[in-house]
Enzyme design. Structure first.
Site, PDB file in Angstrom:
ATOM      1  N   HIS A 385       4.939  12.321  27.361  1.00 47.68           N
ATOM      2  CA  HIS A 385       3.723  12.512  28.066  1.00 47.68           C
ATOM      3  C   HIS A 385       2.774  11.313  27.520  1.00 47.68           C
ATOM      4  CE1 HIS A 385       4.949  15.803  30.759  1.00 47.68           C
ATOM      5  NE2 HIS A 385       5.534  16.116  29.572  1.00 47.68           N
ATOM      6  N   LYS A 513      -3.997  -0.943  -4.630  1.00 49.86           N
ATOM      7  CA  LYS A 513      -4.444   0.115  -5.585  1.00 49.86           C
ATOM      8  C   LYS A 513      -5.678  -0.773  -6.811  1.00 49.86           C
ATOM      9  CE  LYS A 513      -0.442   2.695  -6.188  1.00 49.86           C
ATOM     10  NZ  LYS A 513       0.592   3.156  -6.883  1.00 49.86           N
TER      11      LYS A 513
HETATM   12  C1  G6Q Z   1       7.642   6.695  -3.313  1.00 43.79           C
HETATM   13  C2  G6Q Z   1       6.745   6.216  -4.149  1.00 43.79           C
HETATM   14  C3  G6Q Z   1       5.475   6.940  -3.982  1.00 43.79           C
HETATM   15  C4  G6Q Z   1       4.979   7.997  -4.864  1.00 43.79           C
HETATM   16  C5  G6Q Z   1       3.637   8.447  -4.830  1.00 43.79           C
HETATM   17  C6  G6Q Z   1       3.126   9.274  -5.702  1.00 43.79           C
HETATM   18  O1  G6Q Z   1       8.950   6.306  -3.740  1.00 43.79           O
HETATM   19  O2  G6Q Z   1       6.697   5.836  -5.361  1.00 43.79           O
HETATM   20  O3  G6Q Z   1       4.983   7.386  -2.608  1.00 43.79           O
HETATM   21  O4  G6Q Z   1       5.915   8.848  -4.605  1.00 43.79           O
HETATM   22  O5  G6Q Z   1       2.825   7.207  -5.072  1.00 43.79           O
HETATM   23  O6  G6Q Z   1       3.511   8.875  -6.824  1.00 43.79           O
HETATM   24  P1  G6Q Z   1       3.310  10.310  -8.254  1.00 43.79           P
HETATM   25  O7  G6Q Z   1       4.326  11.296  -7.766  1.00 43.79           O
HETATM   26  O8  G6Q Z   1       3.562   9.476  -9.187  1.00 43.79           O
HETATM   27  O9  G6Q Z   1       1.932  10.689  -8.111  1.00 43.79           O
END
Ligand code: G6Q
Length: 547
Positions: A385, A513
Site C-alpha cells: 500500500h 565519527k
Molecule cells: C558491525 C560494526 C558496528 C558495531 C557498532 C557497535 O559490524 O562493527 O555496527 O557493531 O559500531 O560497536 P560496539 O559493539 O563496539 O559498541
C-alpha cells in the site's frame, strides 16, 4: 588475493556475452517453455525452502554463475573462514561467528587454543544467569524480580538482538519487557527510562569495544538515572556488560563477575550469536536461544557441504549478483510476509551494506564492477500500500526477496490465507505483469469506450518480468530464524568473494565519527571553531544560537 579482476574471468566473460540476449528474455516465456522450472529452481536446506525460479536465468546462466563462484574461489575462501584463518585482512582477524553456533563436539583450535571451550564456558554462564533472571531468583536491590531489560548498544550490538527478540516475541517470557536503546538522541533513552522502574530493571551494556560514543553516553545516563534511585552497591544487581574489553568495564564500574565476554574474531554485525545475544536468551530462554544457534549451524553445515549448484546461500548470492551486474539492479527489496520479521530488512541492511558496500578489492585495487546494491524493505502486506507502486511500474527494476511462514503462530486462519495469497500474488504479478492486450480486454469487458480505453492503457499496463525469490519455512521459530539469518550471512560472504572485497571491515563508518567529535567540541564550547565549509559553519552557528 585474486590475481585477475572479476571482468577478466572466463565465466564472467561468458555471462557478459549471454547478458544482452538474457535482458530480452521474458519470465512468462521461460515458465511457459518449461513445466519443470519450479522443481528445477528450488532448493531445501535447514528447514528453509528457496524458490529462485522467478529470476531471468536459465540452465546455462546458472551453470555459468556457479562456474564463476568456483572460479573466484568461493569454496576455498569458505573453508578458510570456517578454519579460522585471518581472512579479515585489514584488521588482521579471523571471522568465526560460525564457531559460536557449532556444537561443543566440533572442537576448533585457533592459534593453538581450543576456542570451543571458551565459547561453551560463556554459554554456560549465559544459561545460568538467564535462568535466574527468568525464574525470578535474580532480584533487584529491593528484593523484587526483574521485569524490564534495557539493552544499551548500537549497530551490531543492537540490530541483531532487537530483530531476534521481535521475531521471537511468541516465545518471550511474559514477565520480561524488552527495551532497546541505541541512539545518542536522548529521546531514545528518555522513552525507555520513562517506562521502567529502577527497582526491577536490568541494564545490559552491549559493546564489543566498550568505547562507542553513543553506547557509552547512554550507559552513563542510565547509570546516573539509576543512582538517583539507589546506591552504588545496588549497581551490581542492575548492570551487566557484554564486551571484549574488561578494563573499560571495570573503569565504568561494572563488576567483571557481571561481564559476559566474547572475542575479536566476532564481527559486530555477526555478534547476535555471541553473548551480545544475552537479551535474546533472557527473553526467550536459553533453550530457544540454543535452537536459534542450532538452526544457524544447520545452515552452516549445508553451506559447507552442499555442492555449489544445490547450495542455498550460493544460489541466492549468484542470482543476486546476476541481477546486480547484468540487469543493472541497484537495489534489493526485502519483503517479509510476517509481521514479527518487521526489523529483518533493517538487520539485513547492515549485514549486506556494511559488509559489501566497498569499492576496492582486498588487494586495494578498484573493483571493476558495481558492488552491493542498496538493501531496504518493509513487511508485506504494508509495503503493497506504499512503495510497491514503484516496484511494479517504476523505471528501475528492483528484485524482491519474499519471506513467509507456511503456518502461522496464531489462530486466525483467514488472516493467514490472505497474507500468503498476497505474498504469492505479488511475486506472480512481478513476474507476469499485465500486457496492453490484457488491459484492453479488461477495459472492454467493463464497457469503456475506445477512446477511454486508449487513454488508460499506458497507465494500467504492468511491464512485469521483474525478478524475485521466495523463501518459505513451515513456522517462524528459533531454529528457522537462525537458519534464515545464516542464509543471508553466507549469501553476503559469497558475493564478497565474487567482488573480492573484504566483507568484514567497515572503515567507511569512521570519517563521520572523527568529524563529529570536533564539531561536538565546538558546539559545547570546549574547542575553538574550526574553519569548515560555509554550509557546515552555518549549521554549527544555528545550533549554537539555539542553545
Ligand atoms: C558491525 C560494526 C558496528 C558495531 C557498532 C557497535 O559490524 O562493527 O555496527 O557493531 O559500531 O560497536 P560496539 O559493539 O563496539 O559498541
Amino acid at each position: 588475493m585474486l590475481n585477475s579482476p572479476l571482468t577478466a574471468s572466463a565465466s564472467y566473460q561468458a555471462l557478459d556475452q549471454l547478458a544482452p540476449a538474457a535482458r530480452q528474455w521474458q519470465l512468462r516465456d521461460l515458465f511457459a517453455a518449461d513445466a519443470n522450472r519450479f522443481p528445477g529452481m528450488t532448493v531445501d536446506a535447514a528447514g528453509l525452502f528457496l524458490d529462485y525460479s522467478k529470476n531471468r536465468i536459465d540452465a546455462r546462466t546458472l551453470e555459468l554463475l556457479i562456474g564463476l563462484a568456483r572460479e573466484r574461489g568461493v569454496e576455498a575462501r569458505r573453508d578458510a573462514m570456517f578454519r579460522g584463518e585471518r581472512i579479515n585482512l585489514t584488521e588482521n582477524r579471523a571471522v568465526l561467528h560460525t564457531a559460536l553456533r557449532a556444537p561443543r563436539s566440533e572442537a576448533l583450535v585457533v592459534d593453538g587454543k581450543n576456542i570451543s571451550d571458551d565459547i561453551h564456558a560463556v554459554l554456560e554462564r549465559m544459561r545460568s544467569f538467564t535462568d535466574d533472571v527468568r525464574a525470578g531468583t535474580w532480584l533487584g536491590h529491593t528484593g523484587k524480580p526483574i521485569t524490564d531489560i534495557v539493552n544499551i548498544g548500537i549497530g551490531g550490538s543492537d540490530l541483531g538482538p532487537k530483530m531476534v527478540c521481535l521475531a521471537l516475541r511468541q516465545y518471550a517470557h511474559p514477565r520480561l519487557a524488552m527495551h532497546f536503546v541505541s541512539n545518542v538522541d536522548g529521546h531514545d533513552m528518555d522513552a525507555a527510562l520513562s517506562r521502567v522502574n529502577p527497582e526491577t530493571t536490568l541494564f545490559i551494556v552491549a559493546s564489543k569495544t566498550f568505547t562507542t560514543t553513543e553506547t557509552m553516553m547512554n550507559a552513563q545516563t542510565a547509570r546516573a538515572w539509576f543512582l538517583q534511585h539507589a546506591s552504588e552497591d545496588a549497581l551490581a544487581r542492575h548492570f551487566v556488560a557484554v564486551s571484549t574489553n574488561v578494563d573499560a568495564i571495570k573503569a565504568f564500574g561494572i563488576d567483571p563477575a557481571n561481564m559476559f565476554p566474547f572475542w575479536d574474531w566476532v564481527g559486530g554485525r555477526y555478534s547476535v550469536w555471541s553473548a551480545i545475544g544475552l537479551s535474546v536468551a533472557l527473553s526467550v530462554g536459553y533453550g530457544y536461544f540454543s535452537d536459534l544457534l542450532a538452526g544457524a549451524h544447520a545452515m552452516d553445515t549445508h553451506f559447507k557441504e552442499a555442492p555449489l549448484a544445490q547450495n542455498m546461500p550460493v544460489l541466492l548470492a549468484m542470482v543476486g549478483f546476476w541481477n546486480r551486474q547484468f540487469l543493472g539492479c541497484g537495489s534489493l527489496s526485502i519483503a517479509p510476509y510476517h509481521q514479527d520479521l518487521n526489523r529483518f530488512p533493517a538487520y539485513l541492511q547492515q549485514l549486506d551494506m556494511e559488509s559489501n558496500g566497498k569499492r576496492v578489492t582486498r588487494g586495494g585495487e578498484p573493483v571493476d564492477t558495481p558492488t552491493c546494491p542498496v538493501v531496504w524493505g518493509d513487511c508485506g502486506t504494508n509495503g503493497q500500500h506504499a512503495y510497491f507502486q514503484l516496484l511494479h511500474q517504476g523505471t528501475d527494476i528492483t528484485p524482491i526477496d519474499f519471506i513467509a511462514a507456511l503456518r502461522p503462530a496464531h489462530e486466525y486462519a483467514n488472516h493467514h490465507s490472505a497474507l500468503l495469497a498476497n505474498c504469492f500474488a505479488q511475486s506472480e504479478a512481478f513476474m507476469r505483469g499485465k500486457t496492453e492486450y490484457e488491459v484492453r480486454q479488461d477495459l472492454r469487458a467493463q464497457g469503456l469506450s475506445g477512446d477511454e480505453i486508449e487513454r488508460l492503457v499506458p497507465h494500467k499496463t504492468f511491464p512485469g518480468n521483474r525478478p524475485s525469490n521466495t523463501i518459505l519455512m513451515e513456522y517462524l521459530n528459533p531454529y528457522t530464524l537462525g537458519a534464515l539469518i545464516a542464509l543471508y550471512e553466507h549469501k553476503t560472504f559469497v558475493q564478497g568473494v565474487i567482488w573480492d572485497v573484504n566483507s568484514f571491515d567497515q572503515w567507511g563508518v569512521e570519517l563521520g565519527k572523527v568529524l563529529a567529535k570536533q564539531i561536538e567540541a565546538e558546539l559545547t564550547g570546549t574547542a575553538r571553531p574550526e574553519q569548515h565549509d560555509s554550509s557546515t559553519n552555518g549549521l554549527i552557528q544555528m545550533a549554537k544560537a539555539a542553545v
